[in-house]
Design a protein around this motif. Structure first.
Motif, short mmCIF file in Angstrom:
data_model
loop_
_atom_site.label_atom_id
_atom_site.label_comp_id
_atom_site.label_asym_id
_atom_site.label_seq_id
_atom_site.Cartn_x
_atom_site.Cartn_y
_atom_site.Cartn_z
N UNK A 275 -82.34 -31.24 -33.70
CA UNK A 275 -82.20 -32.58 -33.12
C UNK A 275 -81.22 -32.52 -31.97
N UNK A 276 -80.78 -33.65 -31.52
CA UNK A 276 -79.86 -33.70 -30.40
C UNK A 276 -80.03 -35.00 -29.66
N UNK B 56 -79.82 -30.19 -37.52
CA UNK B 56 -79.19 -31.51 -37.58
C UNK B 56 -78.27 -31.63 -38.81
N UNK B 57 -78.76 -31.31 -40.02
CA UNK B 57 -77.86 -31.48 -41.17
C UNK B 57 -76.63 -30.57 -41.12
N UNK B 58 -76.77 -29.36 -40.62
CA UNK B 58 -75.60 -28.48 -40.56
C UNK B 58 -74.59 -28.97 -39.52
N UNK B 59 -75.07 -29.52 -38.41
CA UNK B 59 -74.14 -30.04 -37.41
C UNK B 59 -73.44 -31.29 -37.94
N UNK C 244 -86.06 -33.85 -31.26
CA UNK C 244 -85.69 -33.51 -32.61
C UNK C 244 -86.55 -34.21 -33.64
N UNK C 245 -86.36 -33.77 -34.88
CA UNK C 245 -87.15 -34.31 -35.98
C UNK C 245 -86.49 -35.58 -36.50
N UNK C 246 -87.25 -36.66 -36.54
CA UNK C 246 -86.77 -37.89 -37.18
C UNK C 246 -87.28 -37.92 -38.61
N UNK D 214 -92.43 -35.46 -37.47
CA UNK D 214 -92.42 -36.26 -36.24
C UNK D 214 -91.26 -35.87 -35.35
N UNK D 215 -91.56 -35.56 -34.09
CA UNK D 215 -90.52 -35.27 -33.11
C UNK D 215 -90.30 -36.47 -32.19
N UNK D 216 -89.04 -36.83 -32.02
CA UNK D 216 -88.65 -37.82 -31.03
C UNK D 216 -88.32 -37.05 -29.75
N UNK D 217 -88.93 -37.44 -28.64
CA UNK D 217 -88.76 -36.68 -27.39
C UNK D 217 -88.24 -37.60 -26.30
#
Lengths: 323, 323
Positions: free
Chosen positions: A246-247, A273-276, A148-150, A168-171
């Motif tokens: 994200x997740x 992410x913001x909607x969740x 997801x995007x940080x 930036x993606x965190x993987x």
């Protein structure tokens, strides 16, 4: 009907407006913003200035605070909890105890309820850490984030001179997750758990090699990780990397008798992410309104609230349908 | 220290004895059994007759009931809740409302606390269904079980004339799970969700073909599923199929705004079903003792209990360490 006010209208505030439409027992009174209300384009809600909020005392059951954790919420949540029941998503983990104490004091003195630090981490991930560790005390809990995007890491990239825009993606290291689930006992470094992938748009005069070096050696943000950097055009970034997925995973591996392995795994796969996060805030706004009805004043976190308070269904329905 | 009595000593009772050793704030008073106590081999606990239990009034904080849901618990839980705080794993889903009502009445009249229907389904899976549906009301929840041994289905096999022994595995359709996680909307039949695999030992004179036919056409248990039957020797069954693994998945696929997909997934991988269930019972025994201390008398399910009650840590520690 539970009457809700949205305080602050960025991605999270918009997510709350959208989530409220999915919950039939809740209605939106309005959006309250520090900007000029006429410049705020909502999805139907009326927008008001923050100064107008005081007039809504008694007309709003819960204010959902959608500001940031760095500067907004440490001030706003205690302040608004003087007058309103509140829910926030304060996520600076290290400062949660002091935020809780400040809000709890105000809530108890003013007979209001506040649910702080909801969302998914802190929030649903915290719940899962607690349940898993309580059930399997002999075990280890691992939290992985992504893919997801940080926002924090994307912001760090954009602050570099020569970077026009970036995502930036965190993987998470899925191979490590599978090995843990299979029962291996691993001592993990920061580098083992996550990779970082950066999509960067350069300004016209920027030097790619020196910027790549500046990124991969940046302390706290990238130096401790394996980091991939891709230079792309603004057009590509806009087309492929402006969503906010994200997740993550909370994994608890424990043993019961001798070496009998037991694994509990909780995963989120989120297209937004913001909607969740907003959907979690709204469910806890329901809990907040109910606790206020019961006059159970004070501050709460997700750990303090019985699950049934999140649902619009009656206790009888829940026992019949969900147990 | 929370003082615990174990009522009934089969696989689950033994699991509770083992789980209590992992929880430093709990101590086992003894095992109470309908069998002759001298014939019960515990792992250290003293064994007593059920008649001796009455003398432990005031000396046991919580009784953990380890009998079966068919005939033991509907009688035992209300009966023992007259005198003791109780925890059970009553799992006949359709009868939970009436069991709750019966136990709640006794608990309120006698100022005790009872936590019913704990374990993982009902129990942790119920919790996850509730959290997921409350957060993403626009969505679908799917529960899958396995891979694991179903005692009910294994018992059904063993009741067939010509079957000497048997083990039945419930196997979730992982391809379907992956398609749901990827966002497909599927209308699923019973047959789509799970397969059933049977390992069967025949008696000397039994006819394999007719027994296979009897199994795969057995109503309720096998007829609605794709069922594989393997005939093996008692030696092979004892060697390879006497463990009690289980597990499963609660999957909730929802959408927030328009078609933004959000997925919540909860998985258990259990090498020992009874030991894991026992660990859940023990964590809820802690909650039960705390609710009794607070004089919050009555019956509860996992949906009614704030997560923090499961942990031995203080609220402050939980906020600091787990949020």
């Amino acid at each position: 009907m539970i009457k809700v006010g949205i305080i602050g209208y960025g991605n999270l505030g918009r997510g709350v407006e959208r989530a409220l439409k999915q919950n039939k027992d809740m209605e939106l009174v309005g959006v309250f913003t520090r900007r000029a209300p006429e410049t705020v384009t909502t999805e139907g809600a009326s927008a008001y200035t923050m100064d107008e909020l005081a007039a809504y005392r008694g007309k709003i059951d819960v204010c959902i605070l959608c500001g940031g954790s760095a500067t907004d919420l440490p001030v706003q949540t205690p302040e608004l909890t003087h007058t309103f029941n509140t829910v926030d998503s304060f996520d600076t983990h290290a400062k949660i105890p002091e935020h809780f104490a400040a809000v709890d004091k105000v809530a108890k003195e003013n007979q209001t309820v506040s649910v702080i630090s909801t969302g998914w981490d802190p929030g649903l991930f915290s719940l899962n850490r607690l349940y898993a560790q309580s059930i399997l005390p002999q075990g280890e809990t691992y939290t992985f984030w992504g893919k997801g995007v940080s926002q924090g890491h994307s912001d760090a990239l954009r602050r570099i001179t020569g970077v026009a825009d970036a995502t930036q993606y965190t993987i998470p290291n899925t191979e490590i997750i599978e090995r843990l689930k299979a029962g291996e006992e691993l001592t993990l470094t920061i580098r083992d758990k996550h990779l970082r992938e950066c999509f960067v748009v350069l300004t016209d005069d920027a030097d790619a090699d020196s910027i790549r070096e500046e990124i991969v050696t940046m302390p706290n943000y990238f130096a401790d990780y394996d980091t991939e950097v891709h230079f792309i055009s603004q057009e590509e970034l806009n087309r492929d990397h402006k969503a906010m997925p994200h997740g993550g995973t909370v994994l608890h591996t424990g043993t019961t008798h001798e070496n009998t392995k037991q694994v509990i795994e909780y995963n989120l796969y989120l297209e937004s992410n913001p909607e969740f996060t907003a959907s979690v805030l709204v469910a806890y706004a329901r809990a907040c309104a109910r606790l206020a009805n019961e006059q159970a004043f004070g501050a709460y976190t997700v750990l303090d609230i019985a699950p049934k308070y999140l649902s619009a269904a009656s206790d009888e329905e829940l026992r019949k349908e969900l147990l």
